[in-house]
Write a protein that holds these residues in place. Structure first.
Motif, PDB file in Angstrom:
ATOM      1  N   PRO A  64       1.263  -1.177  -0.238  1.00 34.08           N
ATOM      2  CA  PRO A  64       0.101   0.086   0.404  1.00 34.08           C
ATOM      3  C   PRO A  64       0.287   1.459   0.094  1.00 34.08           C
ATOM      4  N   GLU A  65       1.656   1.492   1.025  1.00 36.27           N
ATOM      5  CA  GLU A  65       2.499   2.314   1.223  1.00 36.27           C
ATOM      6  C   GLU A  65       3.081   3.045  -0.542  1.00 36.27           C
ATOM      7  N   ALA A  66       3.769   1.535  -0.848  1.00 31.75           N
ATOM      8  CA  ALA A  66       4.523   1.983  -2.153  1.00 31.75           C
ATOM      9  C   ALA A  66       2.986   2.597  -3.323  1.00 31.75           C
ATOM     10  N   ARG A  67       2.096   1.855  -3.175  1.00 29.60           N
ATOM     11  CA  ARG A  67       1.392   2.276  -4.207  1.00 29.60           C
ATOM     12  C   ARG A  67       1.261   3.572  -4.534  1.00 29.60           C
ATOM     13  N   ASP A  68       0.761   4.021  -2.809  1.00 30.97           N
ATOM     14  CA  ASP A  68       0.691   6.036  -2.581  1.00 30.97           C
ATOM     15  C   ASP A  68       1.588   6.515  -2.808  1.00 30.97           C
ATOM     16  N   ARG A  69       3.078   6.144  -3.153  1.00 33.79           N
ATOM     17  CA  ARG A  69       3.897   6.773  -3.494  1.00 33.79           C
ATOM     18  C   ARG A  69       4.022   7.613  -4.951  1.00 33.79           C
ATOM     19  N   LYS A  70       3.403   6.030  -5.450  1.00 33.84           N
ATOM     20  CA  LYS A  70       3.124   6.194  -6.410  1.00 33.84           C
ATOM     21  C   LYS A  70       2.254   7.076  -6.814  1.00 33.84           C
ATOM     22  N   ASP A  71       1.066   7.212  -6.322  1.00 39.89           N
ATOM     23  CA  ASP A  71       0.162   7.345  -7.035  1.00 39.89           C
ATOM     24  C   ASP A  71       0.702   8.846  -6.652  1.00 39.89           C
ATOM     25  N   ALA A  72       1.078   9.630  -6.004  1.00 34.13           N
ATOM     26  CA  ALA A  72       1.348  11.061  -5.912  1.00 34.13           C
ATOM     27  C   ALA A  72       2.419  11.542  -6.404  1.00 34.13           C
ATOM     28  N   LEU A  73       3.377  10.586  -7.036  1.00 36.49           N
ATOM     29  CA  LEU A  73       5.249  10.725  -8.353  1.00 36.49           C
ATOM     30  C   LEU A  73       3.663  11.771  -9.388  1.00 36.49           C
ATOM     31  N   PHE A  74       2.478  10.093  -9.976  1.00 31.43           N
ATOM     32  CA  PHE A  74       2.320  11.233 -11.047  1.00 31.43           C
ATOM     33  C   PHE A  74       1.098  11.656 -10.795  1.00 31.43           C
ATOM     34  N   VAL A  97      16.086  15.893 -15.509  1.00 33.10           N
ATOM     35  CA  VAL A  97      17.249  15.452 -14.388  1.00 33.10           C
ATOM     36  C   VAL A  97      15.725  15.773 -13.202  1.00 33.10           C
ATOM     37  N   GLU A  98      14.373  16.469 -13.410  1.00 29.79           N
ATOM     38  CA  GLU A  98      12.980  16.857 -12.128  1.00 29.79           C
ATOM     39  C   GLU A  98      12.619  15.300 -12.259  1.00 29.79           C
ATOM     40  N   VAL A  99      12.630  14.971 -13.649  1.00 34.68           N
ATOM     41  CA  VAL A  99      11.133  13.208 -13.420  1.00 34.68           C
ATOM     42  C   VAL A  99      12.390  12.483 -12.797  1.00 34.68           C
ATOM     43  N   VAL A 100      14.310  12.461 -12.727  1.00 33.17           N
ATOM     44  CA  VAL A 100      15.109  11.334 -12.591  1.00 33.17           C
ATOM     45  C   VAL A 100      14.483  11.505 -10.972  1.00 33.17           C
ATOM     46  N   LYS A 101      14.897  12.690 -10.193  1.00 31.34           N
ATOM     47  CA  LYS A 101      15.113  12.833  -8.871  1.00 31.34           C
ATOM     48  C   LYS A 101      13.142  12.544  -8.701  1.00 31.34           C
ATOM     49  N   LEU A 102      12.204  13.040  -8.982  1.00 34.98           N
ATOM     50  CA  LEU A 102      11.002  12.040  -8.389  1.00 34.98           C
ATOM     51  C   LEU A 102      10.609  11.200  -8.422  1.00 34.98           C
ATOM     52  N   CYS A 103      11.280  10.246  -9.764  1.00 34.11           N
ATOM     53  CA  CYS A 103      10.777   8.888  -9.443  1.00 34.11           C
ATOM     54  C   CYS A 103      11.940   8.134  -8.486  1.00 34.11           C
ATOM     55  N   ALA A 104      13.567   8.790  -8.522  1.00 36.35           N
ATOM     56  CA  ALA A 104      14.086   8.383  -7.168  1.00 36.35           C
ATOM     57  C   ALA A 104      13.387   8.722  -5.316  1.00 36.35           C
ATOM     58  N   GLU A 105      13.316   9.796  -5.491  1.00 33.92           N
ATOM     59  CA  GLU A 105      12.780  10.437  -3.661  1.00 33.92           C
ATOM     60  C   GLU A 105      11.164   9.271  -3.804  1.00 33.92           C
ATOM     61  N   ALA A 106      10.168   9.317  -5.189  1.00 30.01           N
ATOM     62  CA  ALA A 106       9.351   7.936  -5.049  1.00 30.01           C
ATOM     63  C   ALA A 106       9.761   6.762  -4.999  1.00 30.01           C
ATOM     64  N   ARG A 107      10.696   5.866  -4.876  1.00 30.28           N
ATOM     65  CA  ARG A 107      11.086   4.931  -5.269  1.00 30.28           C
ATOM     66  C   ARG A 107      10.535   4.209  -6.094  1.00 30.28           C
ATOM     67  N   VAL A 108      10.630   4.788  -7.641  1.00 31.15           N
ATOM     68  CA  VAL A 108       8.952   4.360  -8.725  1.00 31.15           C
ATOM     69  C   VAL A 108      10.379   4.228 -10.026  1.00 31.15           C
TER      70      VAL A 108
END
Lengths: 466, 466
Positions: free
Chosen positions: A7-17, A63-74
């Motif tokens: 669930p937590e990963a799912r939340d992070r992913k949703d927040a990222l998108f 750069v922006e997208v990579v950083k956001l994906c890294a933060e969200a572990r996506v």
């Protein structure tokens, strides 16, 4: 429970998108059709779509997208044209497909230095179109109109690598965004350098697992004064391979030398309505001055005759050249025509050239013994060849048979001191062979991956399981 | 207090040498003369001898020694012939020089594949001696009779890189012992591969900081049917560079194209008792069939004439070729002859070829303005050139002047989109320029170094300060 179901990963992913959606608007998409198109679509590897697709337009955005994906572990999967053959663009752990096709500017061309700088989404045909009037061309030709970023990422090569080299040889420098969002520039515009570790070559062939390529400096060549095409049939694979070896030993600067085996020739005759001899045949191209190419053609004809080959037919004018090479150009579709409706698996291995005849011959015997239908086409000057089994992918028995064949093909290539892939890469399709080929070197590769991408954000599940 | 003065470190080192002494007997030596000979001896970098020298004879021995050094936290510096120019073999933190010159077996030659396998202590001349009767040669020629292991470690190149490539291009695979004593095999005998990270290229040019090379697979070439040498004077550096650019754009397969500037030509006339024009002069070599080389010479003569060069003088027979090229062959000693008794600093930079004329011309002006005596010799087909200031190294004022000049030389090359070194490497001498050239890439290099050699055992204090 898979990671993206936590669930937590799912939340992070949703927040990222959500974040990416508000930042990039319609350049972020979760449409099913687009997601499927951004996963593996060629050969038999299962299509594993990403959760979303984002079209990037600048290095700063990457750069922006990579950083956001890294933060969200996506996971983030770089995408060019999707023409890779081993599942490189699949999303086995979900995540974001970062489509770079809109980064398609030709930034600069330096005719005096025979180099250019391009964004990763420029395709090789678009570049060559742009260069033609300057008398220049970019020689690496993998067949598909692939993006140059993708070609670098997979260390692509193709028909004229024997003369002009592969992406390893023709990329002078790169700009890449690493997993932590840092931007590195590797190599440069000097023809050679002995300064520091060769990060350019480390990124080339890293299949998006170490960085997202956002700019390339490429070595160009002058369009040759004269191009002569030729075809030359041989009684046997050995004859064709021995003629190739003799030509290379003599230093003949062959621009292309392609082998089509008898099954492929039969397919080509049927598909293209030709009446060529249905025996192993070499398709050649010579580049140089008029006198030099004439001399090369003559020299090769003599070599071929000594190996039981011939007659060699050659042509200089473009129309005639195209006609001569038509069978080679149509090889893929001709192969498919052998069994309409079947799926096709395009695989490749590469061996030392002295082993090529034996490896191809044993492979042909294996194909026939296994009861497969599979033409063979080789970049014979490099010892690299393709096998294209035509398979009913819905039939488990056929799938089982072809899997056994593919395993034996790689084992055979490795036994001949070769490699599991000359130009297609590892992706998902050849991960299982990596340890057999590289032994302890795989641990070194993994150590580098961990050092540069400790969160395993960039194209996870490719090359090796981490 | 330096690390080797810490009592515990000193004890560990003594214990290590005791262990190595009882294991390897007289193959371990602490003689002062031998230690000095195993540190930097060329150009002006201070000689920093190791604590001991050990002659290894097998890969297994290298593994043993690396493991013992790692356990004892004692630096290990791989050593070939000691002909590197930037202090690569110095021992700034003491430690063990691992001399690989006795690992000098030519393991295998495969004429059909145009490749061979050698141990790292084989020198390029020894290899070519061995290959000559097979009609083959190894093309990389850095001048010195360097060991092939050392040439790979420094990414060496030389006069015919323009045609045959550098060590980057001519090494197919390596065996190396890493800092933890593991043995890795990288690359292989296939001409190309898309399988996994390119560890071969990562090790090439890593200057002994990532692994000890214990075997190499090298790409060979056929000795050309015909070799023609030529020299061609020009009124200006620009003329010589423009002719080179035109020839490359035309795709003339120049085998060597060397530029000697007017100061070097004056030196050569004096040293070798010649009467050549004391203007910028190109020394060329053409490889191919008789007809092809004749055509190339003619084409180049026409190009040169269009750039105000000529007359071009050429020769085909070996004696005459040697006579024509004598000035180039003697360039180093001729340069030294300009100021007998002075020290010589051999440095190199490399720029895009379109910038070469400007970079060389500005460098000549800088030399003259600074009041230095320094001939210039260039591998002009690669945009790579050498400057050889003749300096009284005991004179602090001269040292200060030349240091300023060297700093400006690199800054100028970088400003022209070039590199701080085309072929000599970083070693100690160019560490200070690394960040200016590579920016954030240096952090990536350091991360790889730390991942593969966390104890910093292998050749510490080279390439970057860690």
């Amino acid at each position: 429970m898979a990671m993206d179901q936590v669930p937590e990963a799912r939340d992070r992913k949703d927040a990222l998108f959500a974040t990416l959606g508000s930042r990039f608007g319609s350049r972020l998409s979760t449409s099913a059709a687009l997601r499927e198109q951004h996963a593996h679509t060629l050969t038999w590897i299962r299509n594993e779509p990403p959760d979303a697709v984002l079209f990037a337009e600048t290095t700063a955005e990457v750069v922006e997208v990579v950083k956001l994906c890294a933060e969200a572990r996506v996971p983030l999967i770089p995408f060019g044209t999707g023409t890779s053959l081993e599942g490189h663009v699949n999303a086995p752990f979900g995540g974001l497909s970062l489509d770079l096709s809109r980064m398609n500017r030709i930034v600069a061309v330096h005719p005096e230095d025979l180099d250019c700088m391009v964004e990763p989404g420029v395709t090789r045909k678009a570049l060559n179109e742009h260069l033609r009037d300057m008398g220049l061309f970019f020689p690496v030709d993998p067949g598909a109109d692939a993006s140059l970023g993708g070609m670098a990422a997979t260390r692509a090569s193709g028909t004229n690598a024997v003369r002009y080299g592969t992406m390893r040889d023709t990329v002078l420098g790169l700009t890449a965004v690493l997993a932590d969002g840092s931007v590195v520039k590797t190599g440069g515009r000097a023809r050679k350098s002995a300064s520091g570790y060769d990060l350019t070559r480390l990124l080339i062939g890293s299949e998006g697992t170490l960085g997202v390529i956002t700019e390339l400096t490429l070595k160009l060549s002058g369009i040759p004064e004269t191009i002569v095409a030729a075809i030359c049939p041989f009684a046997t694979i050995e004859g064709a391979c021995n003629a190739t070896i003799a030509a290379l030993q003599l230093g003949l600067p062959l621009a292309r030398i392609e082998l089509l085996d008898e099954v492929q020739m039969r397919a080509c005759n049927a598909y293209s309505h030709l009446t060529l001899a249905e025996t192993p045949t070499l398709f050649l191209e010579f580049h140089g001055t008029q006198a030099a190419t004439a001399e090369q053609v003559e020299a090769f004809a003599a070599i071929a005759a000594a190996e039981g080959g011939g007659p060699l037919v050659s042509a200089g004018r473009q129309e005639e050249r195209n006609r001569l090479w038509q069978a080679r150009h149509d090889a893929y579709w001709a192969a498919r025509g052998l069994r309409p409706g079947a799926g096709i698996i395009t695989t490749d291995v590469c061996v030392p050239i002295s082993a090529l005849a034996a490896c191809v011959t044993q492979t042909r015997q294996d194909i026939d013994r296994t009861g497969l239908l599979a033409p063979i086409v080789g970049h014979v000057g490099d010892g690299n060849f393709h096998v294209m089994p035509l398979v009913d992918l819905a039939n488990p028995e056929e799938r089982r048979k072809v899997q056994g064949f593919l395993d034996r093909l790689v084992a055979r290539a490795l036994a001949f001191d070769g490699t599991s892939t000359g130009e297609h890469g590892i992706g998902q399709g050849k991960m299982n062979y990596l340890a057999a080929e590289h032994g302890t070197s795989v641990e070194v590769m993994a150590a580098i991956k961990k050092a540069l991408d400790p969160l395993n954000i960039l194209n996870p599940g490719k090359i090796f399981a981490l």
